[in-house]
Design an enzyme around this catalytic site. Structure first.
Site, mmCIF file in Angstrom:
data_model
loop_
_atom_site.group_PDB
_atom_site.id
_atom_site.type_symbol
_atom_site.label_atom_id
_atom_site.label_comp_id
_atom_site.label_asym_id
_atom_site.label_seq_id
_atom_site.Cartn_x
_atom_site.Cartn_y
_atom_site.Cartn_z
ATOM 1 N N SER C 21 64.347 -81.275 98.923
ATOM 2 C CA SER C 21 63.107 -80.086 99.534
ATOM 3 C C SER C 21 63.075 -78.658 99.258
ATOM 4 C CB SER C 21 63.595 -81.130 100.985
ATOM 5 O OG SER C 21 62.288 -80.343 101.750
ATOM 6 N N LYS C 45 58.419 -79.746 100.316
ATOM 7 C CA LYS C 45 59.005 -79.039 101.097
ATOM 8 C C LYS C 45 58.853 -79.082 102.565
ATOM 9 C CE LYS C 45 60.316 -74.565 102.762
ATOM 10 N NZ LYS C 45 60.821 -74.440 102.975
ATOM 11 N N ALA C 46 59.881 -79.117 103.337
ATOM 12 C CA ALA C 46 59.732 -79.171 105.218
ATOM 13 C C ALA C 46 58.426 -79.250 105.573
ATOM 14 C CB ALA C 46 60.934 -78.166 105.317
ATOM 15 N N ASN C 99 59.995 -84.304 102.917
ATOM 16 C CA ASN C 99 60.401 -83.809 104.645
ATOM 17 C C ASN C 99 59.668 -83.082 105.669
ATOM 18 O OD1 ASN C 99 62.319 -81.324 104.901
ATOM 19 N ND2 ASN C 99 63.514 -81.764 103.898
ATOM 20 N N CYS C 130 68.353 -78.414 108.831
ATOM 21 C CA CYS C 130 68.420 -76.452 108.499
ATOM 22 C C CYS C 130 68.642 -75.827 109.659
ATOM 23 C CB CYS C 130 66.637 -76.439 108.523
ATOM 24 S SG CYS C 130 66.409 -75.014 108.121
ATOM 25 N N LYS C 165 68.397 -86.888 107.042
ATOM 26 C CA LYS C 165 68.803 -85.203 106.057
ATOM 27 C C LYS C 165 69.975 -84.861 106.848
ATOM 28 C CE LYS C 165 68.643 -81.592 103.210
ATOM 29 N NZ LYS C 165 67.526 -81.199 101.793
ATOM 30 N N GLY C 244 74.844 -78.842 94.748
ATOM 31 C CA GLY C 244 75.218 -78.295 93.904
ATOM 32 C C GLY C 244 75.088 -78.996 92.291
HETATM 33 C C1 LIG Z 1 65.250 -71.839 98.520
HETATM 34 C C2 LIG Z 1 65.827 -72.854 99.293
HETATM 35 C C3 LIG Z 1 65.221 -73.652 100.269
HETATM 36 C C4 LIG Z 1 65.186 -75.004 100.516
HETATM 37 N N1 LIG Z 1 63.999 -75.987 102.241
HETATM 38 C C5 LIG Z 1 64.449 -76.719 102.563
HETATM 39 C C6 LIG Z 1 63.290 -77.679 103.428
HETATM 40 O O1 LIG Z 1 62.028 -76.990 103.442
HETATM 41 N N2 LIG Z 1 63.981 -78.710 103.723
HETATM 42 C C7 LIG Z 1 65.178 -78.969 103.176
HETATM 43 O O2 LIG Z 1 65.540 -80.074 104.043
HETATM 44 N N3 LIG Z 1 66.718 -78.678 102.747
HETATM 45 C C8 LIG Z 1 65.384 -77.646 101.937
HETATM 46 N N4 LIG Z 1 66.904 -76.586 101.571
HETATM 47 C C9 LIG Z 1 67.841 -77.617 100.969
HETATM 48 C C10 LIG Z 1 68.116 -78.479 99.519
HETATM 49 O O3 LIG Z 1 67.089 -79.366 100.422
HETATM 50 C C11 LIG Z 1 69.502 -78.970 98.868
HETATM 51 O O4 LIG Z 1 69.736 -79.651 100.307
HETATM 52 C C12 LIG Z 1 70.402 -77.747 98.958
HETATM 53 O O5 LIG Z 1 69.841 -76.496 98.879
HETATM 54 C C13 LIG Z 1 71.690 -78.209 98.486
HETATM 55 O O6 LIG Z 1 71.383 -78.545 97.107
HETATM 56 P P1 LIG Z 1 71.191 -77.214 95.811
HETATM 57 O O7 LIG Z 1 72.942 -76.925 95.829
HETATM 58 O O8 LIG Z 1 71.156 -78.361 95.087
HETATM 59 O O9 LIG Z 1 70.540 -76.330 96.013
HETATM 60 C C14 LIG Z 1 66.402 -75.814 100.431
HETATM 61 C C15 LIG Z 1 67.390 -74.630 99.654
HETATM 62 C C16 LIG Z 1 66.893 -73.408 99.042
HETATM 63 C C17 LIG Z 1 67.473 -73.190 97.765
#
Ligand SMILES: Cc1cc2nc3c(=O)[nH]c(=O)nc-3n(C[C@H](O)[C@H](O)[C@H](O)COP(=O)(O)O)c2cc1C
Ligand SMILES: Cc1cc2nc3c(=O)[nH]c(=O)nc-3n(C[C@H](O)[C@H](O)[C@H](O)COP(=O)(O)OP(=O)(O)OC[C@H]3O[C@@H](n4cnc5c(N)ncnc54)[C@H](O)[C@@H]3O)c2cc1C
Ligand SMILES: Cc1cc2nc3c(=O)[nH]c(=O)nc-3n(C[C@H](O)[C@H](O)[C@H](O)COP(=O)(O)OP(=O)(O)OC[C@H]3O[C@@H](n4cnc5c(N)ncnc54)[C@H](O)[C@@H]3O)c2cc1C
Ligand SMILES: Cc1cc2nc3c(=O)[nH]c(=O)nc-3n(C[C@H](O)[C@H](O)[C@H](O)COP(=O)(O)O)c2cc1C
Ligand code: FES
Ligand code: FES
Lengths: 303, 256, 303, 256
Positions: C21, C45-46, C99, C130, C165, C244
């Site tokens: 998301s 997206k949320a 989300n 968040c 989450k 990651g």
């Molecule tokens: C730019 C950005 C926006 C994000 N927006 C949301 C969001 O709207 N809702 C949510 O639950 N997580 C959000 N996340 C978290 C990601 O869904 C994920 O849990 C987190 O980035 C870890 O995964 P990654 O290391 O693969 O990015 C966001 C992450 C990034 C980098």
């Protein structure tokens, strides 16, 4: 004019740079590479009452911009640390910060009382944040009430100021920081490692024999900076900041966030000369930033 | 011990993923006993973060050069294998305590497994210089990853074992040991833990020297990453550090 | 034989790979690059009740092997998400995980109730983690009691299974996980970002306008693996793991640690084809590991 | 938009830390309006992790090549500056919406500041092709970091301002604007925010197009990193994304 000296409870530092506990042993190895007297201070390896053998190996694993360790507080025990290591360190003109660890409050108290009497130990670092031991360590660092009580117990016996080393593995680090301040801590050092794990992709098993380990190195710097920033807003005791420092700019960032001095851990493994190198680079960096004395940087991000 | 930006003089593939690299610099003047190692930083950044311990496989003091032989396997060694002559590599060393060469004896076994073979080469050269006759027993997975057969042959009797039988004897170094007369005063071994175990039990009663591997942090004795339990106390301690007390220990010292 | 399909509450996944998301918008941009139907699922997206404009810029900053973001849940609001985004996504053969975010319990409940009725929404992801909004978000994710109550309230109205989450910024993630399981969660997704900060070394000021941001990317993988490992030992509902992931080996590690599927966030910015690329690479990886079906990997590290 | 491993054809230092790099690949065939940008991954690993947005400064469709001009400042652009002909670079693009060229007008101002100057070069070429006369007003910190003066001169009247007075007029582009007759139908500007602000207020009343910069994540419109508030609603939204709605917007659209 000395542009780098920093005065902290118990510590007259030539400069704000010191190796972090556990990443520098008791100094002997690095003394073969450079004169330890150039350092602001040395945070020696955690000391416990009895000799500790630590965890099974492998004890380290590499991760993206970081490493995991689960040494498990291996150390020769209080007696030997005092009689051999600290005595040996007396030849250098450098104040020592003794990292104190244990399982029960009594252990901490015993180590603190005795080690704080060593002439070159100018401060204690109370390790309530080691993630790699089953008992003690981090359990003291995750509950404000327990952290406060331990701090008070150690303060009651210590002949020198006490810095409490905080764990980043908590929901609310500010509440722990405030609690140890109330408990009488003279300062805070932060952060210890984040609990992490690496698996062997082939076998699916943890790479580190202990399963989990503590994550350190550049990967954790953003978390460390955030925590130093937040804690420095809410306590009035000084902070020794650490977590991922590898270059002179990182030192500036920690000071800006609110630390009064910094410790360097993992980077000593990458570049054994990192501490003296950064110390040498600091004056030019101050010039670049248009700053006379390094203390002017402390807490700059809040202003 | 010193840290130096050393210059790559030669880089050569010896076998599948096995490389031989020659480096030049002043650090070579500090090298002594065979079996010591260097701790190499393969990149200027954090990818990878940690140094890599690699044994010194031969030393040329006159030229100010030394050679390593390594397997390009993970991140670090793969990057190392892309270096070409003229590149510089950040080397910390020489580190640790190597194999003793001034022994009373006429014949010895040098037993190596895989990437444990390299340090035996300098050892063999130095033993011959002091009049000891080395008998080499080298084990590899298969002929693909075998190296230095001729080089060892030139220094003395050399027996090869491969797990898949594609070169030498099919099987392990212990199969060769079984077949050889044990008319030796000492043995030296470097290789994976199971090999060290098997060899030291086969040759129990003969004085031996084993070189160990452990995951390392600092490589200089400061971080307690590379600790091994000992069978008896050593200097009042129940453990040794592979990096600074070792990597070579008398057989029987370290718990196997 | 499909070697990659995974059955989870509400979700029949072709494969265990989905964008996380916030890192994939509502799919439109990536649809210009590849067919979204190849994905196991999409975590959109949320979504909040009202339109949100999010935080001031800069909203992102780079760190060692990671990035910080403080987008602040910007989204077009519930109505538009349902009428425009979800309707548009119906052209693809891919189950959507919506989300759900908000400030008060009522907000979560309203979004959950309405969005769960969209025909292609097969599950909800309750965002109680968040770090980038002042109210709601992470505050729900740090207290087990509050987390449980919110989960129950949302479960009561949702037409589809609910995944909660979790935030990694807690002392004891297992207690939160157990609480949401008791609250009726059908699954867990983890981890959201770690709270971090980057300063501009020249000025000493935070790079991100919001001050702090959420740390994501390879730097946090060891923390994520550790948490998935621990939580999977203590709950019986499935986990969607993330944090990651940048390559196929990372997917194997998350499954080994106990996740049943994985989400990929930051890596989509680095390589926009990362999801389909990994999906393509999985069968060969299973061969290499000598495994018939990907589900055999799940929880391997515990065995 | 596509992702491609493009080949470096040329890399040249134009001024202190300012580089011009030419890349070849099929992606060029998708390039259209001037002012679009590419999102470049400078290394295969995570150092640095994110792509870097860089404007397209000229396009040669016949040769299948395009050129960027960039300042090697931080981690990413410094690595980019070490690439040499034959190296490959991971490029995502072309991205965003550029400057409109099909305008009704005879004379226009092209106003650039520092590394905002590069996209104006392709713009100027394309405007001339459709019969519009570009007047270039370019601002730099100092003569050290000035570039393309001759190239712009070859395309039309060119005025230079430098902050330290080491070339052209001492001061900002606005000083030059003050001195020139405003006999223009449109203006185009690319540079730092304060410049865009000053320019658009100086030239209020004339239709203008401004190119914006914001920190980016995805570069394609998915992550909401690069959002700017608008003065009025655009497509029912109170914001635009610099990467996908821009980077070029009509003056007045984005809140300055
Ligand atoms: C730019 C950005 C926006 C994000 N927006 C949301 C969001 O709207 N809702 C949510 O639950 N997580 C959000 N996340 C978290 C990601 O869904 C994920 O849990 C987190 O980035 C870890 O995964 P990654 O290391 O693969 O990015 C966001 C992450 C990034 C980098
Ligand atoms: C004293 C000593 C001497 C050695 N001599 C040689 C030699 O001459 N030739 C050779 O090819 N190899 C040698 N090794 C093994 C060599 O250090 C590892 O193969 C190498 O570190 C693996 O790095 P990588 O980048 O390929 O793997 P990665 O998987 O990227 O390594 C990840 C981390 O694990 C460590 N690691 C992985 N495998 C080992 C291992 N077997 N031993 C210690 N650390 C390991 C790495 O150092 C690194 O910190 C020696 C090891 C030791 C301890
Ligand atoms: C649409 C657009 C077009 C651009 N065109 C050009 C150009 O033609 N030539 C040129 O030299 N520069 C251009 N820039 C600016 C360029 O993107 C930054 O200078 C570059 O990203 C800095 O990267 P670094 O590795 O030098 O810096 P670092 O400090 O390592 O960057 C850290 C992070 O901040 C981001 N960042 C830093 N500065 C900027 C900035 N000014 N704008 C956006 N992101 C930034 C980086 O992308 C990276 O994510 C453009 C920016 C945008 C948004
Ligand atoms: C190998 C290793 C051993 C450590 N041992 C200790 C210790 O004994 N006591 C302690 O308080 N911290 C210990 N730490 C934590 C460091 O002192 C430091 O807080 C942490 O590593 C973050 O800093 P860094 O990123 O610069 O390494 C250890 C860290 C490492 C990497
Ligand atoms: S590797 Fe640090 S003590 Fe051996
Ligand atoms: S950079 Fe991701 S939306 Fe613009």
């Amino acid at each position: 004019m000395n542009r780098l000296n920093i005065e902290l409870p118990g510590l007259s530092l030539k400069n704000p740079i010191m190796p972090a506990s556990g990443c520098f042993g008791f100094g002997k190895e690095f003394a073969k590479l450079y004169d330890l007297s150039v350092l602001g201070s040395i945070m020696i390896k955690a000391t416990t009452v009895e000799t500790r053998l630590g965890n099974p190996t492998p004890r380290v694993a590499e991760t993206s911009s970081g490493m995991l360790n689960a040494i498990g507080l291996q150390n020769p025990g209080l007696e030997k640390v005092i009689s051999e290591e600290l005595t040996w360190l007396e030849q250098y003109n450098v104040p020592i910060i003794a990292n104190v660890a244990g399982t029960l409050t009594e252990d901490y108290v015993e180590v603190a009382e005795k080690i704080s009497k060593s002439p070159n130990v100018k401060a204690l670092e109370l390790n309530i944040s080691c993630p790699n031991v089953k008992l003690g360590g981090i359990t003291f660092g995750t509950d404000p009430v327990v952290a406060k009580e331990l701090t008070a117990a150690v303060k009651a016996v210590s002949a020198v100021p006490v810095y409490v080393k905080l764990s980043p593995n908590v929901t609310d680090i500010v509440s722990i920081a405030k609690a140890v301040e109330e408990g009488g801590a003279d300062g805070i050092s932060m952060i210890n490692t984040l609990v992490g794990m690496r698996l062997d992709t082939k076998t699916g098993r943890p790479v580190i024999a202990n399963g989990t380990g503590g994550l350190s190195g550049p990967a954790i710097k953003p978390v460390a900076i955030r925590m130093v920033y937040e804690v420095s807003k809410h306590v009035s005791i000084p902070i020794i900041g650490m977590g991922g420092i590898t270059e002179v700019d990182d030192v500036i960032d920690f000071l800006s966030a609110g630390a009064s001095a910094v410790a360097i851990g993992t980077a000593n493994f990458v570049d054994p000369f990192i501490c003296p190198t950064i110390i040498e680079q600091l004056p030019a960096k101050l010039d670049e930033l248009g700053i006379d004395h390094i203390s002017e940087l402390v807490g700059r991000s809040h202003r | 011990m010193r840290q130096e930006q050393m210059t790559v003089i030669k880089q050569k593939a010896l076998a599948t993923n096995i490389f031989e690299m020659t480096l030049a610099g002043e650090l070579v003047s500090l090298m002594g006993t065979p079996g010591q190692f260097v701790h190499i930083r393969v990149s200027g950044g954090f990818e990878p973060l940690l140094r890599r311990p690699i044994s010194i496989s031969s030393i040329n003091k006159d030229k100010g050069e030394f050679t390593i032989i390594y397997r390009a396997e993970g991140k670090g060694t793969s990057i190392l294998s892309t270096k070409t002559p003229g590149d510089v590599v950040d080397v910390l060393g020489p580190l640790g305590n190597g194999f003793p060469v001034n022994i009373e004896g006429e014949k010895v076994f040098l037993i190596g497994g895989g990437i444990g073979v390299p340090p035996l080469y300098e050892l063999s050269k130095q033993l011959r210089e002091v009049g000891v006759e080395p008998i080499h027993i080298l084990g590899f997975q298969s002929s693909d990853v075998m190296f230095y057969e001729e080089e060892f042959n030139a220094l003395g009797e050399t027996y090869i074992a491969t797990v898949d039988g594609t070169a030498g004897e099919k099987g392990f170094v212990t199969h060769i040991i079984d077949q050889l007369p044990k008319e030796i005063s000492h043995y030296y071994a470097c290789g994976p833990m199971p090999m060290l175990k098997a060899v030291s039990s086969k040759l129990a009663g003969i004085e031996g020297f084993l070189s160990f591997e452990e995951r390392m942090g600092c490589g200089i004795g400061a971080c307690f990453a590379c600790v091994c339990k000992t069978n008896n106390q050593v200097d009042g301690r129940d453990y040794v550090k592979v990096c600074s007390d070792g990597p070579v220990f008398k057989a029987g010292v370290v718990e196997l």
